[in-house]
Design an enzyme around this catalytic site. Structure first.
Site, PDB file in Angstrom:
ATOM      1  N   CYS A  49       0.781  -1.244   0.000  1.00  0.00           N
ATOM      2  CA  CYS A  49       0.000   0.000   0.000  1.00  0.00           C
ATOM      3  C   CYS A  49       0.809   1.288   0.000  1.00  0.00           C
ATOM      4  CB  CYS A  49      -0.955   0.009   1.195  1.00  0.00           C
ATOM      5  SG  CYS A  49      -0.141   0.220   2.800  1.00  0.00           S
ATOM      6  N   CYS A 119      -2.360 -17.214   1.269  1.00  0.00           N
ATOM      7  CA  CYS A 119      -1.533 -16.793   0.124  1.00  0.00           C
ATOM      8  C   CYS A 119      -0.117 -16.474   0.573  1.00  0.00           C
ATOM      9  CB  CYS A 119      -2.159 -15.608  -0.595  1.00  0.00           C
ATOM     10  SG  CYS A 119      -1.779 -13.981   0.106  1.00  0.00           S
ATOM     11  N   GLN A 749      -4.770 -15.972 -12.668  1.00  0.00           N
ATOM     12  CA  GLN A 749      -5.494 -17.191 -12.300  1.00  0.00           C
ATOM     13  C   GLN A 749      -5.767 -18.076 -13.511  1.00  0.00           C
ATOM     14  OE1 GLN A 749      -8.294 -14.520  -9.656  1.00  0.00           O
ATOM     15  NE2 GLN A 749      -8.928 -16.621  -9.398  1.00  0.00           N
ATOM     16  N   PHE A 780      -8.786 -13.859  -5.561  1.00  0.00           N
ATOM     17  CA  PHE A 780     -10.222 -13.724  -5.309  1.00  0.00           C
ATOM     18  C   PHE A 780     -11.028 -13.384  -6.555  1.00  0.00           C
ATOM     19  CE2 PHE A 780      -7.853 -12.237  -1.525  1.00  0.00           C
ATOM     20  CZ  PHE A 780      -8.110 -13.311  -0.697  1.00  0.00           C
ATOM     21  N   GLU A1246     -15.895 -21.088  -1.501  1.00  0.00           N
ATOM     22  CA  GLU A1246     -16.848 -20.001  -1.734  1.00  0.00           C
ATOM     23  C   GLU A1246     -18.123 -20.039  -0.878  1.00  0.00           C
ATOM     24  OE1 GLU A1246     -16.075 -18.361  -6.136  1.00  0.00           O
ATOM     25  OE2 GLU A1246     -17.023 -20.322  -6.121  1.00  0.00           O
TER      26      GLU A1246
END
Length: 1301
Positions: A49, A119, A749, A780, A1246
């Site tokens: 960030c 992760c 992904q 995600f 999920e």
């Protein structure tokens, strides 16, 4: 090593992990420590960030203290502190703690053993935060652990296992680890020292010699674009300031944490004040305690804590400490000084400084000095009126005074989440009252507020009015609320909470202070309003079967990658070393959200030294479209004629370094025309016709006949806003030319779609594009196809320049360029009979797809709306609309989450309308055993990426052989103690007016939909030399435990130990033509395919009566192929239902809208779990991500330009560790093997996200109780996210109700 400073190029050293690193003059004043670490190949410290808001960059620093002459050791954010400010410091990074060669540190071991990684991108920062705690404090407890982790973010785990891991670390563990270090090297002892005593003595002697030879650090250093000054005394500082020419742009540097909020600068003169020892002093006096300007906020808090026990007049201090320990986060407070916080308030009056408000409340003063040495004392209000920059005035010290023992001092901070957030409103109140005379106010009180408007500090009119009046007089209180309403006038800023809410907070916090003063003089029902919510320590329980008979399949083992994740050794795309000639790419993006692009002129940028090229649509040799199989529609790589959203890529600047790239990006000149107001919401978009290509409706039965048969017709709507994925590793790609085409390393992904996208844009053949990815730092869904914006642009740039190019988005770019979870609107009409049995359900599900509808999830929402309920007549219409926002995309449980949760909201509406118990209504309408669920061929086609002509081969429905929910709820009532807790909630709400509780039970049926064709190839390679096994697969390991499950499957099928199995990097050669890892399909298909491959290998090798290594070598010597590639065929995996039950209990502060999830119980149907700890982690992490979606995570836009303002950790409020359920219990359903699942398992990634809606359902009950107290009953629309602002306003708190009775 010894460094001389006789040359300006040598300007000091930093000791990192026991080694000295020279800081040369090429290191700029703005260079951050984390970049210096990476430049020196210390890449275990990650970057996300650059705002100190995620903790990925956390390291531990030992910093000289000018006051005590010792060094203080604590955790800091390396993404904020300037490298130059660290000269003379000792920095410890995760590399110094442990690794796979020398062994792991107890903190790393604990995080591994407690399954605290997924992760892994946040893990090094987590470890270093905990390490900092152990180095700062001689002892610590569970509460210290929770407080310390107030600024470290994890999107994957849900925090519970991380907290459990660190709480398990004992003081003795750390002491033993320190003893085990070699005293001469600081590394793990390998027994090579003749004696530790001798080595320690040698080390001490070496340190002495080093101290003797230590050079004097230059006081002024000329850099390329600025000067860096390091005065060692106040006189040197005064002389320095006096010598600056008029108009000099200067700034003071201590911790630099203000850059997390305001990117002020650039400056020509940087003054590091840390070498002025006087400014580090802390001096208790007769009437105050004085803090020098260098003192950190953490030390201020610590010193104040200690004076309460030794000095009189400071009994009020716990109130200050309570507020200030919620200022920023632990590393921010460790690094940042109090003076920097106040200076930021002076420069930016709108900043709601907790420090400033508290100091106003106690009547603190500061001393400033001008360059001639003149000092002046100021009140906090006077400080705001000073021109610190223009007068070159410097704040020297802070005096915090004593207060009379009869003074009542209270502080409050209301913020959107529990930690690491600016205040919506903060307040400090000081009163002296006559407790024997109806609490009459003796002196003019202090009523200070922050977060109102830039000029507001104190409610002076109300202070004057209250003087001499009784706080027990209801008329006085009502007049005070009226007075506050007239002088507290919140401004309206897009990024702030609503003015209505902030005014209510000003009144309600005053009322809270009054309640705390009058105590038992107020009636019992209102006394709950006297104090804010108090969060207990977190705890958790995990219950699951251990499948010992199939070991290691079903064993509760930590993730196999966890050790290298916690040590920073795990390799991500971001950590691939730079290649010779590598260029940095940065996107130039649109600054208008709906405008014609008249021209793009890169020439000013290309004139900047270091800028090499600019790539735009005109450079594309192929097609300007990143979509291939992902969607038949078109999504532009670079905008051409019109900017469709603020942040849309227009081109890519290429430079030799990040500094030049930033400068070049800012210098590109874009001219706009036909600027129109952007369309940003679904309601605005519905003013226009729907775009073409709308999905088909799902119709079952006769909807009109159903309504005709209904005795009750209920209509309503619910809105739910979008959500940022917040994968800690931002979108990143490295591409470089080879002799066969391009090698591309992409955080994707879906390798094959990235390959096709690059081929399409560049015009290269697919065979000339080799895409690789080892692991992802979270995804995600964001890296299914939207990653190709970055991948295709990087590849195009590498092709054009014939040089390696790397693009790694900053967090703000990632949050702006890439779309989020789709916002939704559900409008509905429901028909039921008198018994509450559903007769007809009509729903229109509208998804906001952003500026182009390529990743539309509403067809899935239509299927999942039916959920676990039976109804003879359904009409569900999925739609999508377009807005001037980024292309919204797949996000964990896309469409499925919306369908399930909207139906639960609708069932709550029916229950309230009929006056029924919500759970009883649900149970009456459960789907029976043997029923079927329709399947949307649209969503199956989207998931499998097959042609429309192939839809006829897809199934029409999925059968529900047995509904497990009735038995699960019966079990749940016992394990979750539902009935007794419901009764306790009811009693609590009857007895308390200003705190309310709610508890809900939510059932879930999740139809896991599996396409007939979904290739995810695997390759199992057995090494004949030792029998070890290397696996590649078409899946993406992004934290969900795919590799761990695959390894367990392979070890079970082949009968080998887990440590014989490793994984190689996946690429478009060994995993050609793969499908995406999404929709919970990746783990299932990879495990199935590996299982089948291993069975084939085992049948050929025939290891009966031989050890594995011998069997492999024997087979190989007989000409047997001991490796196997396997790709699943048609219908090898089938659809099945997944069940879950969730129960959440919340406590809501009616006066502020803040809440705590007191307890959550989750019962998840995982079949026979292949890896219980992995599945439990998915349940916990999914739930917390969903909780964030429905409560604190709120997108914010500028309605004029369309700019997404919530583009970082400062304004986007994802959950932290103290936002999760206090008591978090997860159980995997016992003994329920799934005969149609892979090795009897079910997916877990999920479905649990849906159960987070139980928090919304519980909050509805709490709000309903508050509204009933206000005289309002019945249904009310409750859109999400349920921010504190929205929740408090729903509670209908009118000032007339703020009484003592």
């Amino acid at each position: 090593m010894s460094c001389k400073h006789d040359k300006m190029s040598s300007t000091g050293t930093i000791t990192i992990n026991g080694k000295e690193f020279e800081v040369g003059s090429e290191v700029s004043a703005t260079s951050r420590l984390v970049n210096f670490l990476h430049d020196n190949q210390l890449q275990g410290t990650h970057i996300t960030c650059y705002q100190g808001g995620c903790g990925a960059c956390t390291v531990v620093a030992s910093v000289p203290d000018g006051d005590t002459g010792t060094k203080r050791t604590y955790s800091i954010n390396s993404c904020l502190v300037p490298t130059r400010a660290c000269v003379g410091w000792e920095i410890t990074t995760v590399e110094d703690l442990g690794n796979k060669y020398d062994g792991y540190h107890p903190i790393q071991q604990a995080l591994t053993e407690h399954s605290g990684t997924q992760c892994g991108y946040c893990s090094p920062g987590m470890v270093m935060n905990m390490y900092g705690l152990t180095q700062e404090n001689p002892s610590w407890g569970p509460e210290d652990v929770e407080k310390s982790l107030d600024g470290n973010m994890c999107r994957c785990t849900g925090y519970r296992p991380i907290l459990a891991a660190f709480k398990s670390v004992a003081v003795q563990d750390i002491e033993d680890a320190e003893k085990a270090k070699c005293p001469s090297t600081g590394k793990a002892c390998k027994g090579c020292c003749k004696s530790k005593k001798a080595a320690a003595a040698a080390k001490e002697e070496g340190m002495k010699e080093e101290e003797e030879s230590k050079q004097v650090v230059p006081r002024s250093i000329q850099l390329k674009d600025s000067n860096w000054h390091q005065p060692s005394s106040l006189q040197e500082l005064y002389d320095l300031l006096s010598g600056f020419p008029d108009g000099t742009n200067h700034t003071f540097v201590s911790g630099n944490t203000g850059q997390a909020i305001y990117s002020d600068g650039p400056f020509t003169e940087y003054i590091n004040t840390r070498h002025i020892a006087q400014l580090s002093n802390v001096t208790p006096t007769a009437g105050s305690i004085v803090f020098g300007a260098n003192v950190s906020i953490s030390r201020v808090i610590s010193e104040l804590d200690s004076v309460t026990a030794t000095l009189s007049g400071f009994t009020y201090v716990p109130e200050l400490v309570d507020m200030w320990t919620r200022l920023g986060n632990t590393p921010i407070r460790n690094l940042g000084s109090w003076v920097g916080n106040l200076a930021m308030k002076v420069a930016h009056p709108e900043f709601p400084s907790d420090l400033f408000v508290g100091l106003v409340g106690v009547g603190a003063t500061v001393t400033t000095a001008t360059p001639d040495g003149t000092t002046t004392q100021h009140t906090m209000e006077e400080l705001l009126g000073l021109d610190l920059v223009g007068e070159r005035r410097f704040i020297i010290d802070l005096g915090i005074p004593t207060l009379p023992d009869d003074a009542v001092f209270k502080t409050y901070k209301v913020m959107p989440r529990t930690t690491n957030s600016k205040a919506d409103v903060n307040a400090a109140f000081k009163f002296r009252v006559d407790t024997t005379n109806a609490y009459t106010v003796l002196d003019p009180p202090v009523m200070a507020y922050g977060g109102i408007n830039p000029s507001f500090v104190r409610a002076t009119a109300t202070e004057t009015y209250l003087t001499g009046k009784s706080l027990q007089d209801e008329a006085v209180l009502q007049a005070a609320y009226t007075s506050l309403a007239s002088e507290v006038v919140p401004d309206a800023q897009y990024q702030d909470a609503s003015p209505e809410y902030r005014l209510a907070l000003a009144q309600n916090l005053f009322y809270r202070a009054v309640l705390s003063i009058v105590g038992t003089a107020a009636s019992p029902p209102v006394t709950s309003g006297a104090e804010p919510l108090q969060r207990p320590l977190s705890s958790g329980q995990q219950t699951y079967d251990n499948n010992t008979e199939q070991y290691p399949l079903g064993a509760a083992i930590p993730k196999i990658e966890a050790p290298i994740q916690v040590s920073g050794e795990a390799e991500y795309i971001t950590k691939i070393p730079s290649r010779p000639g590598e260029l940095v790419g940065m996107f130039v993006t649109a600054t208008q959200g709906n405008a014609a692009i008249v021209s793009i002129d890169p020439s000013p940028a290309l004139a900047i030294p270091g800028v090499v090229d600019f790539v735009s649509a005109g450079d594309i040799p192929g097609e300007n479209d990143i979509m291939d199989m992902a969607d038949p529609g078109t999504q532009l790589l670079f905008a051409t004629d019109r900017a469709m959203y603020h942040g849309q890529p227009l081109g890519l600047i290429l430079a030799t370094n990040r500094g030049a790239a930033y400068a070049g990006k800012a210098a590109v000149q874009v001219t706009y025309g036909d600027i129109q107001t952007p369309v940003l919401t679904i309601d605005q978009a519905l003013q226009n016709p729907l775009p073409p290509g709308q999905p088909d409706s799902l119709v079952l039965g006769d909807i009109q006949a159903g309504f005709a048969a209904s005795t009750h017709i209920i209509e309503g709507a619910m809105r739910r806003d979008g959500q940022y994925h917040f994968h800690m590793e931002t979108q990143t790609t490295l591409a470089y030319p080879t002799d066969t085409g391009l090698d591309v390393f992409s955080s994707t992904q879906w390798l094959s779609e990235t390959q096709r996208s690059i081929s399409k844009v560049t015009g290269l053949k697919s065979s000339e594009v080799n895409v690789s990815c080892k692991r992802l730092g979270g995804a995600f869904g964001a890296k299914i196809d939207q990653c190709n914006i970055v991948s295709a642009a990087t590849a195009l740039a590498a092709l054009k320049t014939r040089r390696p190019v790397r693009v790694q988005l900053d967090l703000s770019e990632n949050m702006t360029i890439i779309g989020w979870r789709e916002p939704y609107l559900n409008t509905y009409k429901i028909g039921v009979d008198d018994a509450g049995i559903l007769q007809a359900v009509q729903s229109t599900l509208i998804a906001d797809s952003g500026y182009v509808g390529v990743d539309v999830s509403s067809p899935a929402a239509a299927i999942f709306l039916m959920g676990c309920y039976k109804c003879p007549n359904w009409e569900i219409t999925p739609q999508y609309i377009l807005t001037n926002t980024a292309c919204n995309t797949w996000t964990r449980t896309p469409g499925m989450l919306e369908g399930v949760t909207f139906m639960e909201d609708m069932m709550d509406h029916v229950a309230i309308q009929l006056g029924m118990d919500p759970l009883e209504l649900r149970q009456k309408n459960f789907i029976p055993d043997g029923a079927t669920r329709m399947i949307s061929k649209d969503i199956i086609r989207i998931k499998s990426r097959c042609r429309a002509s192939d839809v006829k081969f897809l199934p029409d429905e999925v059968t529900i052989p047995r509904n497990l929910l009735p038995d699960m709820i019966t079990h749940f009532f016992t394990t979750a103690d539902v009935e007794q807790r419901k009764a306790a909630v009811t009693q609590f709400n009857q007895e308390n007016k200003w705190k309310k509780r709610g508890m809900s039970v939510m059932p879930m049926l999740f139809p896991y939909l599996v396409p007939s064709i979904y290739p995810l190839p695997v390759l199992v390679s057995v090494n004949v030399g030792d029998g070890t096994i290397t696996i590649t697969h078409g899946g993406a390991e992004c934290g969900q435990g795919l590799n761990t499950k695959v390894a367990q499957v392979a070890a079970y099928e082949l009968g080998v130990a887990l440590d014989t199995i490793t994984f190689a990097t996946n690429n478009t050669h060994n995993s050609a033509n793969n499908q995406t890892t999404g929709g919970s399909l990746g783990s299932a298909f990879c495990c199935h395919n590996v299982s089948e491959a291993c069975k084939l290998i085992k049948a050929r090798v025939n290891p009966d009566n031989l050890d594995w290594k011998t069997a492999v070598q024997t087979a190989y010597s007989n000409g047997v192929d001991v490796s196997q590639r396997y790709v699943n065929g048609v219908d090898e995996l089938v659809s099945y239902p997944v069940y879950g039950v969730g129960c959440s209990e919340v406590e809501l502060d009616i006066l502020t809208g803040q809440f705590i999830v007191q307890r959550t119980d989750l019962l998840e149907d995982a079949g026979r779990s292949m890896s219980p700890l992995v599945d439990v982690g998915q349940v916990e992490g999914g739930f917390v991500m969903g909780q964030g979606l429905f409560t604190s995570e709120h997108p914010i836009y500028d309605p004029t330009t369309g700019q997404r303002l919530s583009d970082g950790t400062w304004l986007y409020k994802h959950p932290y560790a103290k936002d999760i359920p206090v008591d978090f219990r997860v159980e995997l359903l016992h003994d329920t093997p799934n005969p149609t699942g892979v090795l009897n398992s079910k997916i877990s990634q999920e479905p649990p996200v849906c159960l987070s809606f139980s928090v919304v359902m519980a909050l509805r009950q709490a709000v309903t109780s508050a509204r009933q107290d206000a005289g309002t009953t019945g249904w009310f629309q409750m859109d999400t996210p349920l921010t504190t602002d929205r929740l408090q306003r729903l509670c209908l708190v009118d000032p007339s109700r703020l009484t003592l009775a």
